[in-house]
Write a protein that holds these residues in place. Structure first.
Motif, PDB file in Angstrom:
ATOM      1  N   GLU A 111     -16.469 -18.959   6.162  1.00 36.81           N
ATOM      2  CA  GLU A 111     -16.759 -17.603   5.692  1.00 36.81           C
ATOM      3  C   GLU A 111     -18.146 -17.524   5.072  1.00 36.81           C
ATOM      4  O   GLU A 111     -18.889 -16.551   5.284  1.00 36.81           O
ATOM      5  CB  GLU A 111     -15.725 -17.177   4.648  1.00 36.81           C
ATOM      6  CG  GLU A 111     -14.320 -17.002   5.143  1.00 36.81           C
ATOM      7  CD  GLU A 111     -13.382 -16.676   3.998  1.00 36.81           C
ATOM      8  OE1 GLU A 111     -12.955 -15.518   3.893  1.00 36.81           O
ATOM      9  OE2 GLU A 111     -13.096 -17.590   3.197  1.00 36.81           O
ATOM     10  N   HIS A 112     -18.487 -18.528   4.293  1.00 33.39           N
ATOM     11  CA  HIS A 112     -19.795 -18.541   3.644  1.00 33.39           C
ATOM     12  C   HIS A 112     -20.918 -18.677   4.673  1.00 33.39           C
ATOM     13  O   HIS A 112     -21.959 -18.016   4.564  1.00 33.39           O
ATOM     14  CB  HIS A 112     -19.861 -19.677   2.631  1.00 33.39           C
ATOM     15  CG  HIS A 112     -19.037 -19.437   1.402  1.00 33.39           C
ATOM     16  ND1 HIS A 112     -17.659 -19.480   1.412  1.00 33.39           N
ATOM     17  CD2 HIS A 112     -19.388 -19.132   0.128  1.00 33.39           C
ATOM     18  CE1 HIS A 112     -17.203 -19.220   0.197  1.00 33.39           C
ATOM     19  NE2 HIS A 112     -18.231 -19.007  -0.596  1.00 33.39           N
ATOM     20  N   LYS A 113     -20.708 -19.525   5.682  1.00 29.27           N
ATOM     21  CA  LYS A 113     -21.721 -19.681   6.726  1.00 29.27           C
ATOM     22  C   LYS A 113     -21.891 -18.384   7.508  1.00 29.27           C
ATOM     23  O   LYS A 113     -23.019 -18.009   7.878  1.00 29.27           O
ATOM     24  CB  LYS A 113     -21.314 -20.820   7.658  1.00 29.27           C
ATOM     25  CG  LYS A 113     -21.408 -22.202   7.014  1.00 29.27           C
ATOM     26  CD  LYS A 113     -20.926 -23.286   7.965  1.00 29.27           C
ATOM     27  CE  LYS A 113     -20.973 -24.653   7.287  1.00 29.27           C
ATOM     28  NZ  LYS A 113     -20.425 -25.722   8.174  1.00 29.27           N
ATOM     29  N   ASP A 114     -20.786 -17.699   7.774  1.00 24.83           N
ATOM     30  CA  ASP A 114     -20.847 -16.431   8.493  1.00 24.83           C
ATOM     31  C   ASP A 114     -21.658 -15.411   7.708  1.00 24.83           C
ATOM     32  O   ASP A 114     -22.496 -14.691   8.276  1.00 24.83           O
ATOM     33  CB  ASP A 114     -19.439 -15.913   8.753  1.00 24.83           C
ATOM     34  CG  ASP A 114     -19.443 -14.579   9.488  1.00 24.83           C
ATOM     35  OD1 ASP A 114     -19.978 -14.514  10.606  1.00 24.83           O
ATOM     36  OD2 ASP A 114     -18.908 -13.593   8.936  1.00 24.83           O
ATOM     37  N   LEU A 115     -21.415 -15.341   6.402  1.00 26.72           N
ATOM     38  CA  LEU A 115     -22.186 -14.422   5.559  1.00 26.72           C
ATOM     39  C   LEU A 115     -23.664 -14.792   5.552  1.00 26.72           C
ATOM     40  O   LEU A 115     -24.535 -13.923   5.667  1.00 26.72           O
ATOM     41  CB  LEU A 115     -21.643 -14.445   4.131  1.00 26.72           C
ATOM     42  CG  LEU A 115     -20.579 -13.422   3.761  1.00 26.72           C
ATOM     43  CD1 LEU A 115     -20.053 -13.704   2.357  1.00 26.72           C
ATOM     44  CD2 LEU A 115     -21.137 -12.014   3.839  1.00 26.72           C
ATOM     45  N   ASP A 348     -24.851 -19.325  -2.171  1.00 24.62           N
ATOM     46  CA  ASP A 348     -25.006 -20.784  -2.132  1.00 24.62           C
ATOM     47  C   ASP A 348     -24.161 -21.460  -3.200  1.00 24.62           C
ATOM     48  O   ASP A 348     -23.523 -22.495  -2.947  1.00 24.62           O
ATOM     49  CB  ASP A 348     -26.471 -21.170  -2.306  1.00 24.62           C
ATOM     50  CG  ASP A 348     -27.318 -20.825  -1.094  1.00 24.62           C
ATOM     51  OD1 ASP A 348     -26.756 -20.543  -0.022  1.00 24.62           O
ATOM     52  OD2 ASP A 348     -28.565 -20.823  -1.224  1.00 24.62           O
ATOM     53  N   GLU A 349     -24.165 -20.893  -4.398  1.00 24.50           N
ATOM     54  CA  GLU A 349     -23.381 -21.481  -5.486  1.00 24.50           C
ATOM     55  C   GLU A 349     -21.885 -21.388  -5.193  1.00 24.50           C
ATOM     56  O   GLU A 349     -21.121 -22.313  -5.470  1.00 24.50           O
ATOM     57  CB  GLU A 349     -23.705 -20.776  -6.801  1.00 24.50           C
ATOM     58  CG  GLU A 349     -25.092 -21.067  -7.346  1.00 24.50           C
ATOM     59  CD  GLU A 349     -26.186 -20.265  -6.668  1.00 24.50           C
ATOM     60  OE1 GLU A 349     -27.367 -20.607  -6.863  1.00 24.50           O
ATOM     61  OE2 GLU A 349     -25.861 -19.305  -5.929  1.00 24.50           O
ATOM     62  N   SER A 350     -21.465 -20.267  -4.611  1.00 20.07           N
ATOM     63  CA  SER A 350     -20.060 -20.120  -4.246  1.00 20.07           C
ATOM     64  C   SER A 350     -19.656 -21.165  -3.213  1.00 20.07           C
ATOM     65  O   SER A 350     -18.586 -21.779  -3.318  1.00 20.07           O
ATOM     66  CB  SER A 350     -19.799 -18.712  -3.699  1.00 20.07           C
ATOM     67  OG  SER A 350     -18.465 -18.569  -3.258  1.00 20.07           O
ATOM     68  N   ALA A 351     -20.513 -21.379  -2.209  1.00 20.74           N
ATOM     69  CA  ALA A 351     -20.210 -22.389  -1.195  1.00 20.74           C
ATOM     70  C   ALA A 351     -20.103 -23.781  -1.813  1.00 20.74           C
ATOM     71  O   ALA A 351     -19.213 -24.570  -1.452  1.00 20.74           O
ATOM     72  CB  ALA A 351     -21.289 -22.371  -0.108  1.00 20.74           C
ATOM     73  N   ALA A 352     -20.981 -24.083  -2.752  1.00 18.68           N
ATOM     74  CA  ALA A 352     -20.931 -25.390  -3.426  1.00 18.68           C
ATOM     75  C   ALA A 352     -19.620 -25.553  -4.194  1.00 18.68           C
ATOM     76  O   ALA A 352     -19.016 -26.636  -4.193  1.00 18.68           O
ATOM     77  CB  ALA A 352     -22.126 -25.538  -4.368  1.00 18.68           C
TER      78      ALA A 352
END
Length: 388
Positions: A111-115, A348-352
């Motif tokens: 999901e994060h990569k898609d965003l 980025d922080e959310s993905a981490a």
């Protein structure tokens, strides 16, 4: 009477506990900067009740798609609905709307990569209120350039009623069609399955969204904010006969050669939520004691132990009762709408943080004898990150 100007038109998406106890009261408090222009919820009954109770002319919608297709002018949106927020965040960002999304933004790294590939995320912030807490901000300053020895996190989590009785929440909605609810839940289920697989057993499919990304993620984010975050997850165990019971986890910090430990306890009859983060360093101790997060202006205690000349010891406790973390979060969100940038957590922080959560659930699944499938994100993330 002077006319109020420079008010931003805000849509509030999801009208459950966090919106009723925190966001709606703060919208009223920040009346000079905020106009509640629209409310969005799957329940038509709830949107009508909230709109009627909080002003005139508030538009009501059952989905973000309805909101965006209506042509209603919106400057910003707060996403506080259940499940993943990534889908709605993407739609809103594509429409040029500044977004504050409650944690977690999503449940999978996909999901994060898609965003990241689809939209400019500079207008997105993720609602980790603890990084806006004045006690956290002061602790971060105190810890700069210090050699950390250990971090110990303890969470005492009662049943929700012990945290939300004061808010007199509206009854749960009963007017949402099952087919509508199933369709709305599908992106969340897809993301969770990508992260941990389907039906992994041992309550892993509940631990991941409800405990790790529902509660522990606050501590994941806080350690990242204070000192660079978690580097490894070396151990995770569950105690207790019933879900969710107690969790113990440990590992090493990312930027310091020091251990972190977390003890998380769900104790239904515990009288009050409490979260304590204790950081020992070469010159003393910095400790944060957080109380019920939904009670506005319930100050966090910052306890500091440090040495004085001639072998003296100074022990101090500071609180900031006039400075509310959620309110600061709102003010910086409104600044962002006005083009004033900040360094608060975004994509980025959310993905981490999700990556750390996946390493945690992978370790927990293994310790429970229910290892995750080799093609799940959590396993791939854990194998690919000796240091996150």
């Amino acid at each position: 009477m002077a006319t109020v100007t420079n008010r931003h038109r805000i849509a509030l998406i999801g009208l459950g506990g966090i919106s009723q106890s925190v966001h709606l009261p703060l919208i009223a408090r920040l009346h000079d900067r905020v106009q509640l222009a629209a409310v969005v919820d799957l329940s038509a009954q709830r949107t009508a009740e909230i709109a009627d109770a909080h002003g005139r002319g508030i538009k009501q919608f059952l989905s973000v798609d309805q909101l965006l297709s209506s042509g209603e002018k919106i400057d910003g949106a707060v996403i506080a609905s259940g499940g993943t927020h990534a889908v709605d965040a993407k739609k809103l960002l594509e429409a040029g709307v500044t977004v504050l999304a409650e944690k977690p933004l999503g449940y999978s790294l996909a999901e994060h990569k898609d965003l990241a590939n689809a939209v400019d995320s500079s207008g997105l912030r993720v609602g980790y209120m603890k990084e806006y807490d004045p006690a956290s901000r002061e602790a971060k300053k105190l810890l700069e350039n210090l050699h950390i020895r250990s971090v110990e996190v303890e969470v005492l989590h009662p049943a929700d009623a012990a945290q939300l009785n004061f808010a007199h929440l509206r009854p749960a909605a009963t007017d949402v069609d099952e087919a509508v609810l199933a369709a709305a839940s599908k992106p969340t289920k897809t993301a969770i399955e990508a992260a941990i697989g389907g039906a992994p057993g041992k309550d892993i499919d509940r631990f991941y969204p409800n405990v790790v990304l529902g509660s522990v993620i606050h501590d994941i984010a806080l350690l990242r904010y204070l000192m660079g975050g978690i580097g490894t997850v070396e151990e995770a165990h569950h105690y207790g006969d019933e879900f969710p019971g107690s969790l113990f986890m440990r590992g090493q910090l990312k930027k310091h050669p020091a251990p972190w430990t977390l003890n998380w306890h769900f104790i239904a009859k515990y009288p009050e939520y409490q979260e304590t983060v204790t950081i020992h360093h070469d010159e003393g101790t910095v400790q944060l004691v957080f109380s019920v997060p939904y009670v506005l202006n319930g100050p966090t205690r910052l306890n500091v132990v440090r040495g004085l000349p001639a072998l003296g010891v100074e022990r101090t406790t500071q609180t900031w009762p006039q400075c509310e973390a959620f309110e600061t979060e709102w003010k910086e969100f409104l600044d962002l709408i006005e083009g004033i940038p900040n360094e608060a957590s975004s994509l980025d922080e959310s993905a981490a943080d999700i990556a750390v959560g996946q390493c945690m659930i992978n370790a927990l699944a293994s310790s429970l004898g229910a290892p995750l499938g080799p093609n799940t994100e959590a396993v791939i993330t854990a194998k690919g990150n000796d240091t996150l």
